[in-house]
Motif scaffolding. Structure first.
Motif, mmCIF file in Angstrom:
data_model
loop_
_atom_site.group_PDB
_atom_site.id
_atom_site.type_symbol
_atom_site.label_atom_id
_atom_site.label_comp_id
_atom_site.label_asym_id
_atom_site.label_seq_id
_atom_site.Cartn_x
_atom_site.Cartn_y
_atom_site.Cartn_z
ATOM 1 N N LYS A 1 21.897 -6.418 0.485
ATOM 2 C CA LYS A 1 20.551 -5.709 -0.297
ATOM 3 C C LYS A 1 20.726 -4.392 0.591
ATOM 4 C CE LYS A 1 18.081 -7.058 3.329
ATOM 5 N NZ LYS A 1 17.179 -7.923 4.545
ATOM 6 N N SER A 2 20.963 -3.871 1.548
ATOM 7 C CA SER A 2 20.500 -2.901 2.457
ATOM 8 C C SER A 2 21.439 -2.010 2.622
ATOM 9 C CB SER A 2 19.391 -2.927 3.481
ATOM 10 O OG SER A 2 18.901 -3.945 3.216
ATOM 11 N N LEU A 3 21.469 -0.457 3.295
ATOM 12 C CA LEU A 3 21.784 0.266 3.449
ATOM 13 C C LEU A 3 20.707 0.631 4.877
ATOM 14 C CD1 LEU A 3 23.117 2.501 0.284
ATOM 15 C CD2 LEU A 3 24.623 1.052 2.196
ATOM 16 N N ALA A 4 21.788 0.977 6.175
ATOM 17 C CA ALA A 4 21.194 2.414 7.060
ATOM 18 C C ALA A 4 21.267 3.356 7.004
ATOM 19 C CB ALA A 4 21.600 1.212 7.750
ATOM 20 N N ILE A 5 20.063 3.925 6.593
ATOM 21 C CA ILE A 5 20.639 5.328 7.205
ATOM 22 C C ILE A 5 20.475 6.590 7.822
ATOM 23 C CG2 ILE A 5 20.177 7.563 5.218
ATOM 24 C CD1 ILE A 5 20.030 5.609 3.090
ATOM 25 N N CYS A 6 20.895 7.025 9.270
ATOM 26 C CA CYS A 6 20.649 7.666 9.523
ATOM 27 C C CYS A 6 20.164 9.224 9.961
ATOM 28 C CB CYS A 6 22.136 8.175 10.711
ATOM 29 S SG CYS A 6 22.811 6.876 12.015
ATOM 30 N N TRP A 7 19.412 9.690 10.666
ATOM 31 C CA TRP A 7 18.561 10.742 10.761
ATOM 32 C C TRP A 7 19.462 11.469 10.093
ATOM 33 C CZ3 TRP A 7 20.165 15.366 13.203
ATOM 34 C CH2 TRP A 7 20.982 15.234 14.195
#
Length: 351
Positions: A259-265
């Motif tokens: 469903k998703s992706l997690a993207i750091c700063w």
């Protein structure tokens, strides 16, 4: 976290989740149930981190244990690149991850840029910085959803949980925001007050104190959402400061990878929103595109490992509560649906 209950809410809580109620939502559900290693659609959602800095050290958060070591703010050039790529397929952005999003000096601009690209925006905040120009800016930018983490619902417990915050000051900020929303007569943002409770086996479930709810009489709160504290992929499971909700015994892959992706700063793509280290990075948006990463070799590998229940090769996932579902009617209905879509798993822990 991403569980069967979370997937169910996509379909049952229309106003809260309408941004992602789309034909591709059903494609996601189908391929998650099938556990397809490669999927024919692009991500529905992003967890996009404006900043990893946080002004609190909450006892139930990995920040309190120094989980994030290399902190920073996302540069606007990188943010605009991501939004430009995402505008054709991402339905909603959770504009938060490991830090407090209102610490980013251009958070209002971030909301505006995403909204102008046709992407719904959700912010989860501790509300300690929710005041004055920020309130007006978020309303001007037409923020879609705002979740206010106002835990415990009682002063003493709140200040014990939310180290560095003061109950009365946070309440004042939340009231100011709600009054500003009411004065404009607008339905946005959909406003949820989330109350985290430490797990109590004797209680039928987490609840919001009635006296706390009455503090918001006449103000436009759309939902009070009580939840048990969780173990953050096992990072906070065994903790002297609080008790997390226990894990279930029925295995099913986490829907996050479908469903998703997690993207750091800094543009690094982490395993999921529970990967505070991050411990496993499988992409860098300074050099790659969202499309490349989504069905790239690393993402396909992770989906395959969860499909085959090879959790020994996924330490973060092995310790996470999102893949262990409790017994009950919800699990039985879901398990029946999964049998129609593909293979099923035997109950019980294994690696």
């Amino acid at each position: 976290m991403n569980s069967i209950g979370g997937a169910q809410k996509l379909l049952t809580q229309f106003r809260r989740h309408r941004a992602v109620l789309h034909p591709r939502t059903f494609a996601f559900l189908y391929h998650w149930l099938r556990r397809s290693p490669r999927v024919p659609y692009l991500p529905l959602k992003l967890h996009l981190e404006p900043t990893s800095h946080c002004n609190l050290r909450c006892v139930m958060c990995p920040q309190s244990m120094g989980a994030t070591k290399d902190n920073g703010h996302m540069e606007m050039g990188l943010y605009e690149k991501i939004i430009h790529e995402a505008r054709d397929f991402v339905l909603e952005i959770n504009l938060f991850f490991r830090g407090e999003p209102l610490l980013h000096p251009r958070i209002v601009d971030m909301v505006r840029i995403a909204r102008e690209a046709g992407i719904a925006v959700h912010i989860n905040t501790n509300a300690t910085l929710l005041r004055g120009p920020t309130i007006e800016g978020l309303l001007d930018a037409r923020l879609d959803k705002l979740t206010i983490s106002f835990d415990a619902g009682e002063k003493e417990a709140y200040e014990e949980m939310r180290r560095g915050a003061k109950f009365e000051k946070t309440l004042e900020n939340v009231h100011a925001f709600l009054r500003a929303k009411a004065a404009r007569g607008v339905a946005y943002p959909y406003t949820t007050i989330q109350v985290i409770k430490f797990f109590d086996a004797a209680a039928p479930g987490p609840t919001v104190p009635e006296a706390f709810i009455r503090l918001f009489d006449g103000l436009p709160v759309d939902e009070f959402d009580p939840i048990w504290a969780h173990g953050w992929a096992g990072t906070m499971k065994d903790n002297e400061s609080f008790q997390a909700a226990p894990y279930g015994h029925n295995y099913y892959p986490c829907n996050w990878l479908w469903k998703s992706l997690a993207i750091c700063w800094d543009g690094k793509v982490a395993t999921c929103c529970g990967d505070f280290g991050p411990n496993e990075v499988f992409g860098d948006l300074n050099e790659e595109s969202l499309r490349d990463i989504w069905n790239g070799a690393q993402m396909v590998r992770l989906r395959t490992l969860q499909r085959e229940k090879r959790l020994g090769k996924m330490p973060l996932c092995r310790g996470c509560d999102a893949i262990w579902q409790p017994d009950g009617p919800r699990w039985r209905v879901f398990h029946g649906c999964s049998r129609l879509a593909g293979l099923t798993y035997r109950s019980g822990r294994s690696s």
